[in-house]
Design a protein around this motif. Structure first.
Motif, PDB file in Angstrom:
ATOM      1  N   LYS A 299       0.902  -1.254  -0.007  1.00 56.91           N
ATOM      2  CA  LYS A 299      -0.162  -0.005  -0.079  1.00 56.91           C
ATOM      3  C   LYS A 299       0.702   1.325  -0.054  1.00 56.91           C
ATOM      4  O   LYS A 299       1.934   1.319   0.605  1.00 56.91           O
ATOM      5  CB  LYS A 299      -0.619   0.072   1.157  1.00 56.91           C
ATOM      6  CG  LYS A 299      -1.780   1.118   1.398  1.00 56.91           C
ATOM      7  CD  LYS A 299      -2.631   1.203   2.474  1.00 56.91           C
ATOM      8  CE  LYS A 299      -3.609   2.482   2.614  1.00 56.91           C
ATOM      9  NZ  LYS A 299      -4.339   2.401   3.694  1.00 56.91           N
TER      10      LYS A 299
ATOM     11  N   CYS B 103       0.224   2.060  14.495  1.00 58.18           N
ATOM     12  CA  CYS B 103      -0.229   1.255  13.514  1.00 58.18           C
ATOM     13  C   CYS B 103      -1.506   0.892  13.786  1.00 58.18           C
ATOM     14  O   CYS B 103      -2.265   0.508  14.688  1.00 58.18           O
ATOM     15  CB  CYS B 103       0.558  -0.280  13.469  1.00 58.18           C
ATOM     16  SG  CYS B 103       2.442   0.039  13.308  1.00 58.18           S
TER      17      CYS B 103
ATOM     18  N   ASP C 207      -5.549  -0.542  12.170  1.00 60.27           N
ATOM     19  CA  ASP C 207      -6.192  -1.751  11.272  1.00 60.27           C
ATOM     20  C   ASP C 207      -7.074  -1.164  10.261  1.00 60.27           C
ATOM     21  O   ASP C 207      -7.158  -0.034  10.218  1.00 60.27           O
ATOM     22  CB  ASP C 207      -6.674  -2.926  12.102  1.00 60.27           C
ATOM     23  CG  ASP C 207      -8.070  -2.463  12.993  1.00 60.27           C
ATOM     24  OD1 ASP C 207      -8.338  -1.292  12.855  1.00 60.27           O
ATOM     25  OD2 ASP C 207      -8.238  -3.302  13.903  1.00 60.27           O
ATOM     26  N   PHE C 208      -7.780  -1.802   9.623  1.00 56.70           N
ATOM     27  CA  PHE C 208      -8.723  -1.428   8.662  1.00 56.70           C
ATOM     28  C   PHE C 208      -9.980  -0.577   9.190  1.00 56.70           C
ATOM     29  O   PHE C 208     -10.321   0.489   8.728  1.00 56.70           O
ATOM     30  CB  PHE C 208      -9.389  -2.542   7.649  1.00 56.70           C
ATOM     31  CG  PHE C 208      -8.326  -3.203   7.042  1.00 56.70           C
ATOM     32  CD1 PHE C 208      -7.957  -2.449   5.670  1.00 56.70           C
ATOM     33  CD2 PHE C 208      -8.192  -4.335   7.142  1.00 56.70           C
ATOM     34  CE1 PHE C 208      -7.178  -2.982   4.841  1.00 56.70           C
ATOM     35  CE2 PHE C 208      -7.228  -4.875   6.199  1.00 56.70           C
ATOM     36  CZ  PHE C 208      -6.543  -4.476   4.995  1.00 56.70           C
ATOM     37  N   LEU C 209     -10.034  -0.878  10.538  1.00 56.23           N
ATOM     38  CA  LEU C 209     -11.331  -0.220  11.223  1.00 56.23           C
ATOM     39  C   LEU C 209     -10.527   1.186  11.993  1.00 56.23           C
ATOM     40  O   LEU C 209     -11.547   1.734  12.718  1.00 56.23           O
ATOM     41  CB  LEU C 209     -12.021  -0.989  12.377  1.00 56.23           C
ATOM     42  CG  LEU C 209     -12.445  -2.332  11.558  1.00 56.23           C
ATOM     43  CD1 LEU C 209     -13.000  -3.340  12.632  1.00 56.23           C
ATOM     44  CD2 LEU C 209     -13.870  -1.758  10.546  1.00 56.23           C
ATOM     45  N   GLY C 210      -9.387   1.415  11.955  1.00 55.84           N
ATOM     46  CA  GLY C 210      -8.763   2.409  12.658  1.00 55.84           C
ATOM     47  C   GLY C 210      -8.370   2.434  13.933  1.00 55.84           C
ATOM     48  O   GLY C 210      -8.239   3.224  14.527  1.00 55.84           O
TER      49      GLY C 210
ATOM     50  N   LYS D  89      -1.592  -7.015  10.156  1.00 57.33           N
ATOM     51  CA  LYS D  89      -2.717  -6.359   9.733  1.00 57.33           C
ATOM     52  C   LYS D  89      -2.939  -4.830   9.593  1.00 57.33           C
ATOM     53  O   LYS D  89      -3.884  -4.405   9.179  1.00 57.33           O
ATOM     54  CB  LYS D  89      -3.674  -6.866  10.758  1.00 57.33           C
ATOM     55  CG  LYS D  89      -4.237  -8.297  10.976  1.00 57.33           C
ATOM     56  CD  LYS D  89      -5.189  -8.599  12.025  1.00 57.33           C
ATOM     57  CE  LYS D  89      -5.379 -10.289  12.185  1.00 57.33           C
ATOM     58  NZ  LYS D  89      -6.457 -10.277  13.066  1.00 57.33           N
TER      59      LYS D  89
ATOM     60  N   ARG E 175      -2.622  -1.436   8.270  1.00 62.17           N
ATOM     61  CA  ARG E 175      -2.784  -0.835   6.899  1.00 62.17           C
ATOM     62  C   ARG E 175      -2.768   0.693   6.973  1.00 62.17           C
ATOM     63  O   ARG E 175      -2.574   1.221   6.003  1.00 62.17           O
ATOM     64  CB  ARG E 175      -4.065  -1.236   6.044  1.00 62.17           C
ATOM     65  CG  ARG E 175      -3.794  -2.856   5.756  1.00 62.17           C
ATOM     66  CD  ARG E 175      -2.801  -3.177   4.657  1.00 62.17           C
ATOM     67  NE  ARG E 175      -2.761  -4.454   4.389  1.00 62.17           N
ATOM     68  CZ  ARG E 175      -2.244  -5.444   4.884  1.00 62.17           C
ATOM     69  NH1 ARG E 175      -1.165  -5.011   5.939  1.00 62.17           N
ATOM     70  NH2 ARG E 175      -2.110  -6.580   4.436  1.00 62.17           N
ATOM     71  N   ASN E 176      -3.119   1.315   8.102  1.00 59.74           N
ATOM     72  CA  ASN E 176      -2.991   2.723   8.216  1.00 59.74           C
ATOM     73  C   ASN E 176      -2.082   3.162   9.252  1.00 59.74           C
ATOM     74  O   ASN E 176      -2.002   2.413  10.268  1.00 59.74           O
ATOM     75  CB  ASN E 176      -4.251   3.215   8.430  1.00 59.74           C
ATOM     76  CG  ASN E 176      -5.310   2.990   7.352  1.00 59.74           C
ATOM     77  OD1 ASN E 176      -4.989   3.493   6.124  1.00 59.74           O
ATOM     78  ND2 ASN E 176      -6.432   2.386   7.673  1.00 59.74           N
TER      79      ASN E 176
END
Length: 547
Positions: free
Chosen positions: A8, A60, A62-65, A98, A100-101
């Protein structure tokens, strides 16, 4: 495809008002070899002073913040001046796959002059301010800091707006345009579009580390081509690429890996000795890289197997299998070769050495125990026998009979050796008889002395025979004859008891030969032959003489 896969890209140009640095670009990478996840961040220095060290906190998400991991990372040994980039060569590893953001918080900046800025800046999209100060800047002296604090309360909004505009204009003028090209080249490299990336870096000239990126991207392109290579031509192209950057980068490992792969293809597709020798040459040059030593053994083994099927090279095959020792079934291969090729056995080679050193008896002793139907055994055995035979014949001709007899007896069944043995034995008998006779021999002088004096006897022609010794080799013969008298001749010894007297008559011109034979101490016989133009003719004239 390269080793690192881009998972990403992060939002570019993240900045917080007042922050001395801006996040220019970021990406999440995965190492396809180790499986590690890497965060790669690239910052731009916006401060007037050169930055030496930067401490950042990375959350760090995850997809849910949701925050699932927090990292603290320090960029050290920096020399980043205004509008210069840093951080992109330092990988930040995180353990939770896991994530990603990511939220970047600048915690502390240390400048080259030793001053520090401990104000925290949480970076977000450029232009948005999410500043949360937890400390006090100590980059200036306390008095200046107090003054700035009072002024900041009055003109905070104006300063913030001016700073944002100044940073944006500066970035556009000095960095953003070439930096966008730079980042595009980086992106192309990460996507595996190496040639495009290399061209992009070359167009940037000396901007940032573009020359270094040209070398590194070329190296990555070579590695990528190596992974997809399918034939020798492909690998040669890889070596050519690596050779083009060998002065700027150590490519030793990559070159070895490429050459090793080339040798593997050569071995896999080898059909003759030439193919295996090409592979062997490469493995030898690798000097033990990976399992090159084992591959060298295999190449030699395969070459030996090919040679073992060739009549002209089977001896080389035996030597190669011997050198291979216990590798695979080398010892069995040697046994099979020796079973079929007697000429290569230790026994035969020893016999050959004896032959070459003229030890024919030793050679024959070994050969007689070997297969007599084998052509090599027959040939070498024949050479030994023939040479011994010729030596024996030579000794015979030079009357070295004892030595010749010994040699002929050792090859009794070869050619006419038996005939020579018989001849030598007959000569031995004659010599033995002659020796026995010699033991009882009377000298010529003794016989002449014995004959000296008056003898009497009756014959057809002779009466009153007288022998007179003139010397140890001559004697005069006289008497009363019906034809003529007064014969004088020379004497020679025929045997122990005989004399031969040759004399010439003065009246008729013919020769007579007389042989006197001793029959007793005072008795003898005399027999005469006449020599005419037609030859020798016996007169049948025998006179018995007494003294």
């Amino acid at each position: 495809m390269g080793r690192y896969k881009t998972v990403k890209y992060l939002q570019e140009k993240q900045w917080s008002a007042g922050s001395p640095v801006m996040l220019n670009k970021g990406a999440v990478l995965k190492d396809t070899v180790t499986g590690n996840h890497i965060l790669q961040l690239q910052f731009i220095c916006l401060a007037e002073k050169e930055i030496r060290e930067a401490v950042v906190e990375i959350a760090c998400l995850d997809f849910l913040g949701k925050c699932i991991e927090t990292l603290d990372y320090t960029y050290t040994d920096l020399k980043a001046g205004r509008n210069e980039l840093f951080g992109d060569r330092a990988p930040v590893f995180f353990s939770n796959a896991k994530a990603r953001n990511f939220e970047i918080n600048i915690k502390e900046i240390t400048f080259q002059d030793g001053t520090r800025s401990r104000a925290e800046y949480k970076l977000s999209a450029a232009g948005e301010r999410q500043e949360k100060k937890k400390g006090r800047s100590i980059e200036e002296n306390p008095e200046k800091t107090a003054q700035r604090s009072r002024k900041r309360k009055i003109a905070a909004g104006v300063a913030s707006a001016v700073l944002v505009c100044a940073a944006a204009v500066s970035a556009i003028i000095f960095l953003l345009i070439p930096n966008m090209k730079y980042m595009e080249a980086v992106k192309q490299a990460e996507l595996g579009q190496y040639e495009t990336a290399i061209e992009g870096f070359k167009q940037l000239g000396d901007f940032k580390d573009s020359p270094t990126q040209v070398v590194e991207t070329t190296y990555l392109m070579a590695l990528d081509k190596k992974e997809s290579a399918e034939n020798i031509k492909d690998y040669e192209a890889v070596l050519k690429i690596l050779d083009s950057i060998r002065k700027e980068k150590d490519c030793t490992q990559a070159v070895k890996e490429t050459r090793y792969a080339m040798a593997e293809i050569l071995m896999k597709n080898a059909v003759n000795v030439k193919d295996y020798r090409e592979a062997l040459k490469i493995y030898d040059s690798l000097q033990g890289f990976l399992d090159s030593k084992g591959k060298i053994l295999e190449c030699n083994y395969q070459i030996a197997c090919i040679y073992s099927d060739s009549q002209d090279r089977v001896s080389e095959a035996k030597d190669m299998f011997t050198e291979l020792g216990d590798y695979k079934d080398s010892r069995k291969q040697i046994a099979d070769i020796l079973k079929e090729h007697v000429e290569l056995t230790e026994e035969y080679l020893t016999a050959l050495e004896f032959w070459e050193s003229s030890d024919f008896d030793e050679a024959l002793e070994i050969l007689d125990k070997m297969d007599q139907d084998n052509e090599y055994v027959m040939e070498l055995r024949g050479k030994c026998l023939e040479t011994k035979y010729l030596i024996a014949v030579s000794n015979w001709r030079y009357q070295r009979y004892e030595l010749a007899l010994k040699q002929f007896e050792s090859i009794r069944e070869y050619k006419d050796s038996e005939d020579y043995i018989k001849k030598i034995n007959d000569l031995d008998k004659q010599q033995a008889a002659a020796k026995a006779e010699a033991q009882n021999a009377v000298s010529l002088a003794e016989l002449l002395t014995w004959l000296n004096g008056n003898w009497s006897g009756d014959g057809i022609y002779w009466k009153a025979v007288t022998f007179t010794k003139l010397s140890d080799n001559t004697m005069a013969l006289d008497g009363t004859f019906s034809r003529v008298s007064g014969f004088v001749g020379s004497a020679s010894k025929l045997s122990n008891s005989s004399l031969q007297l040759v004399f010439v008559t003065s009246n008729f011109g013919f020769q007579d030969i007389c042989i006197v034979t001793k029959t007793g101490e005072n008795s003898a016989t005399l027999k005469r032959w006449s020599v005419t133009e037609k030859g020798i003719k016996s007169k049948e004239d025998v006179i018995h003489l007494v003294r």
